[in-house]
Design an enzyme around this catalytic site. Structure first.
Site, PDB file in Angstrom:
ATOM      1  N   HIS A 128      30.400 -27.709 -40.481  1.00 15.85           N
ATOM      2  CA  HIS A 128      30.490 -28.948 -39.710  1.00 15.85           C
ATOM      3  C   HIS A 128      30.556 -30.102 -40.724  1.00 15.85           C
ATOM      4  O   HIS A 128      30.007 -29.999 -41.819  1.00 15.85           O
ATOM      5  CB  HIS A 128      29.224 -29.049 -38.855  1.00 15.85           C
ATOM      6  CG  HIS A 128      29.209 -30.172 -37.874  1.00 15.85           C
ATOM      7  ND1 HIS A 128      28.911 -31.456 -38.232  1.00 15.85           N
ATOM      8  CD2 HIS A 128      29.443 -30.197 -36.545  1.00 15.85           C
ATOM      9  CE1 HIS A 128      28.959 -32.229 -37.157  1.00 15.85           C
ATOM     10  NE2 HIS A 128      29.279 -31.489 -36.121  1.00 15.85           N
ATOM     11  N   ASP A 205      22.040 -24.653 -42.144  1.00 21.09           N
ATOM     12  CA  ASP A 205      22.300 -25.539 -41.018  1.00 21.09           C
ATOM     13  C   ASP A 205      22.143 -24.705 -39.744  1.00 21.09           C
ATOM     14  O   ASP A 205      23.031 -23.920 -39.389  1.00 21.09           O
ATOM     15  CB  ASP A 205      23.717 -26.115 -41.141  1.00 21.09           C
ATOM     16  CG  ASP A 205      24.144 -26.884 -39.900  1.00 21.09           C
ATOM     17  OD1 ASP A 205      23.347 -26.965 -38.936  1.00 21.09           O
ATOM     18  OD2 ASP A 205      25.280 -27.389 -39.887  1.00 21.09           O
ATOM     19  N   GLN A 208      23.118 -24.644 -34.436  1.00 22.94           N
ATOM     20  CA  GLN A 208      23.609 -23.829 -33.317  1.00 22.94           C
ATOM     21  C   GLN A 208      22.851 -22.514 -33.186  1.00 22.94           C
ATOM     22  O   GLN A 208      23.219 -21.681 -32.363  1.00 22.94           O
ATOM     23  CB  GLN A 208      25.122 -23.539 -33.487  1.00 22.94           C
ATOM     24  CG  GLN A 208      25.997 -24.768 -33.525  1.00 22.94           C
ATOM     25  CD  GLN A 208      26.138 -25.458 -32.164  1.00 22.94           C
ATOM     26  OE1 GLN A 208      25.674 -24.961 -31.129  1.00 22.94           O
ATOM     27  NE2 GLN A 208      26.760 -26.622 -32.154  1.00 22.94           N
ATOM     28  N   LYS A 231      20.199 -30.399 -28.965  1.00 25.58           N
ATOM     29  CA  LYS A 231      20.893 -29.155 -28.600  1.00 25.58           C
ATOM     30  C   LYS A 231      19.909 -28.107 -28.081  1.00 25.58           C
ATOM     31  O   LYS A 231      20.291 -26.998 -27.734  1.00 25.58           O
ATOM     32  CB  LYS A 231      21.628 -28.588 -29.812  1.00 25.58           C
ATOM     33  CG  LYS A 231      22.793 -29.462 -30.291  1.00 25.58           C
ATOM     34  CD  LYS A 231      23.510 -28.787 -31.433  1.00 25.58           C
ATOM     35  CE  LYS A 231      24.330 -29.725 -32.268  1.00 25.58           C
ATOM     36  NZ  LYS A 231      25.525 -30.226 -31.627  1.00 25.58           N
ATOM     37  N   CYS A 370      34.326 -31.545 -35.159  1.00 23.50           N
ATOM     38  CA  CYS A 370      33.788 -31.911 -36.485  1.00 23.50           C
ATOM     39  C   CYS A 370      33.932 -30.771 -37.494  1.00 23.50           C
ATOM     40  O   CYS A 370      33.096 -30.628 -38.404  1.00 23.50           O
ATOM     41  CB  CYS A 370      32.330 -32.368 -36.400  1.00 23.50           C
ATOM     42  SG  CYS A 370      32.103 -33.802 -35.363  1.00 23.50           S
TER      43      CYS A 370
HETATM   44  N1  C6P Z   1      27.851 -30.191 -33.399  1.00 21.17           N
HETATM   45  C1  C6P Z   1      29.410 -29.918 -31.567  1.00 21.17           C
HETATM   46  O1  C6P Z   1      29.977 -30.312 -30.537  1.00 21.17           O
HETATM   47  P1  C6P Z   1      23.934 -33.793 -35.135  1.00 21.17           P
HETATM   48  O2  C6P Z   1      25.132 -34.617 -34.795  1.00 21.17           O
HETATM   49  O3  C6P Z   1      23.294 -34.244 -36.420  1.00 21.17           O
HETATM   50  O4  C6P Z   1      22.984 -33.638 -34.015  1.00 21.17           O
HETATM   51  O5  C6P Z   1      24.473 -32.299 -35.383  1.00 21.17           O
HETATM   52  C2  C6P Z   1      25.444 -32.082 -36.357  1.00 21.17           C
HETATM   53  C3  C6P Z   1      25.838 -30.638 -36.423  1.00 21.17           C
HETATM   54  C4  C6P Z   1      25.597 -29.947 -37.592  1.00 21.17           C
HETATM   55  N2  C6P Z   1      25.895 -28.642 -37.700  1.00 21.17           N
HETATM   56  C5  C6P Z   1      26.428 -27.955 -36.683  1.00 21.17           C
HETATM   57  C6  C6P Z   1      26.709 -26.500 -36.845  1.00 21.17           C
HETATM   58  C7  C6P Z   1      26.710 -28.604 -35.480  1.00 21.17           C
HETATM   59  O6  C6P Z   1      27.243 -27.895 -34.472  1.00 21.17           O
HETATM   60  C8  C6P Z   1      26.427 -29.969 -35.338  1.00 21.17           C
HETATM   61  C9  C6P Z   1      26.758 -30.704 -34.085  1.00 21.17           C
HETATM   62  C10 C6P Z   1      28.262 -30.732 -32.119  1.00 21.17           C
HETATM   63  O7  C6P Z   1      29.722 -28.882 -32.125  1.00 21.17           O
HETATM   64  C11 C6P Z   1      28.593 -32.187 -32.146  1.00 21.17           C
HETATM   65  S1  C6P Z   1      29.905 -32.564 -33.258  1.00 21.17           S
END
Ligand code: C6P
Length: 416
Positions: A128, A205, A208, A231, A370
């Protein structure tokens, strides 16, 4: 668990999510955009309201009753998060705004102090942007080089290629646990073990994975792990960084201000103990408290049950998607994988598809999610993505498939 029992996980929880009980464009809402953000159960909404109705004051600052209540609730939630990911100590959990901020914290605090020209950072091509841009910026600041693990033939993490990139120059490996686009569950324990053999640090990370399966940071043995509350049934504006105690202790602060200090003089200061050294300024107190409630809620359902039920839903989703000839699915379609499917259809642009499905009450995401570099590798400018959570049902997936087929037929009729 039988199919009937698994269905009850959605049946059991559905009434807890009032937002799902509404119509969009005259059709019952079917929310399949959970990888972007999950919905919040009543318990979490009530925790926010209760906190502001009864307990709110600033934390760690006052000795009056409300301040102690707020502090207890805020710190109590930290204990819950620590236990949820099996951290060895509550001091290893640092609240952040989200996973993005947690990664930036490590990139600045640890990265600035530890990387130099000639050092290497290993990422994968499926990261991401949150786990890419902070390292690009760090590489620009320090002269370190970024290396990327490619995809295997099955569009998964290529362990063989990873091994070939590792060397004595590797100082950091930062890898996504579950890809938000491919849905693969990466072998983080093996990734960490191999990196540690080279003396490199590893950040996972887990955005998910933490909401969907049991996570044990001690079993993974990662140096840091990051996740976002929004999430995993918690509000926006709260996430966390897990870091090994000694490592966090050795890192200089990220942001400066109130809360993160021990003694302040006009020309210098000493810093607070962990985790406060990394929590400058008034934090997102209510959000942290509600994160604790979200953790209680998920624990009540059982993370193993959530993972097993989502696997059933995902199998059902893929079985049906595969039967639509126009649909091209990205990522491995079998085995242990996450509950999301990124796909394209020949006839319909993902954005058009998402708009049409919205007319049918169905929320999916369209775009590059992203992961733009990954999309380039997949030779897809954008994809459509359906992602499930434990409150989704088999019937919702069936309705999504019917609407998807209708959209393909409609556009096929126009452009075919
Ligand atoms: N992915 C998606 O629709 P934040 O924005 O900091 O809460 O999360 C960022 C992020 C980092 N790593 C992974 C693997 C992610 O999936 C995400 C967030 C969302 O897939 C929003 S772009």
């Amino acid at each position: 668990m039988t199919f009937t029992q698994e269905r009850t996980l959605a049946a059991q929880t559905r009434a807890d999510f009032p937002i799902l009980d509404q119509e969009i464009h005259g059709k019952p809402l079917i929310y399949l955009d959970n990888a972007a953000s999950s919905q919040k159960p009543l318990a979490v909404l009530e925790a926010l309201q209760y906190y502001y109705t009864h307990d709110h004051a600033n934390v760690h600052r006052g000795v009056h009753t409300l301040s102690s209540r707020a502090t207890d609730a805020y710190e109590g939630a930290r204990d819950k998060v620590a236990a949820f990911v099996n951290a060895a100590s509550r001091q290893e959990i640092v609240y952040t705004r989200n996973a993005t901020e947690a990664i930036n914290l490590v990139a600045y605090a640890w990265g600035n102090a530890n990387l130099k020209p000639g050092d290497e950072v290993i990422l994968s091509v499926m990261e991401h942007h949150s786990n890419l841009i902070p390292w690009q910026l760090l590489a620009q600041r320090t002269g370190a080089a970024l290396k990327f693990v490619q995809l295997s033939e099955t569009q998964e993490f290529d362990l063989k290629h990873y091994k070939s990139l590792l060397s004595g120059k590797t100082k950091l490996v930062s890898i996504v646990h579950v890809s938000n686009t491919l849905g693969c569950i990466n072998p983080v324990e093996e990734i960490v073990r191999l990196a540690h053999q080279q003396g490199a640090r590893v950040l996972v990370d887990a955005c998910q994975s933490v909401p969907h399966m049991p996570i044990d940071v001690q079993a993974i043995d990662c140096d840091w792990l990051v996740a976002s509350g929004h999430k995993m049934c918690a509000p926006t504006g709260i996430g966390f960084l897990y870091g090994k105690l000694d490592l966090l202790r050795s890192m200089p602060p990220f942001l400066g201000g109130g809360e993160m200090i021990a003694d302040v003089f006009l020309d210098h200061a000493t810093y607070a103990d962990l985790p406060y050294k990394f929590e400058a300024g008034t934090p997102a107190i209510a959000e942290a408290v509600a994160l604790g409630t979200a953790v209680d809620y998920l624990n009540g359902l059982g993370m193993n049950n959530i993972h097993a039920y989502e696997q059933e839903l995902t199998t059902h989703l893929f079985q049906q998607l595969k039967q639509i000839p126009e649909v091209q699915i990205y990522g491995a379609q079998s085995g242990d994988r996450a509950g999301l499917a990124a796909f394209t259809t020949g006839a319909v642009h993902p954005h058009d598809l998402s708009t049409i499905l919205d007319q049918a009450g169905i929320a999916i995401r369209a775009g590059h999610h992203c992961t733009q570099p990954l999309h380039r590798i997949l030779k897809a400018q954008s994809t459509a993505r359906a992602s499930v959570y434990f409150y989704n049902t088999h019937a919702e997936i069936d309705a999504f498939i019917v609407a998807l087929k209708e959209a393909i037929e409609f556009f096929g009729g126009i452009f075919g």
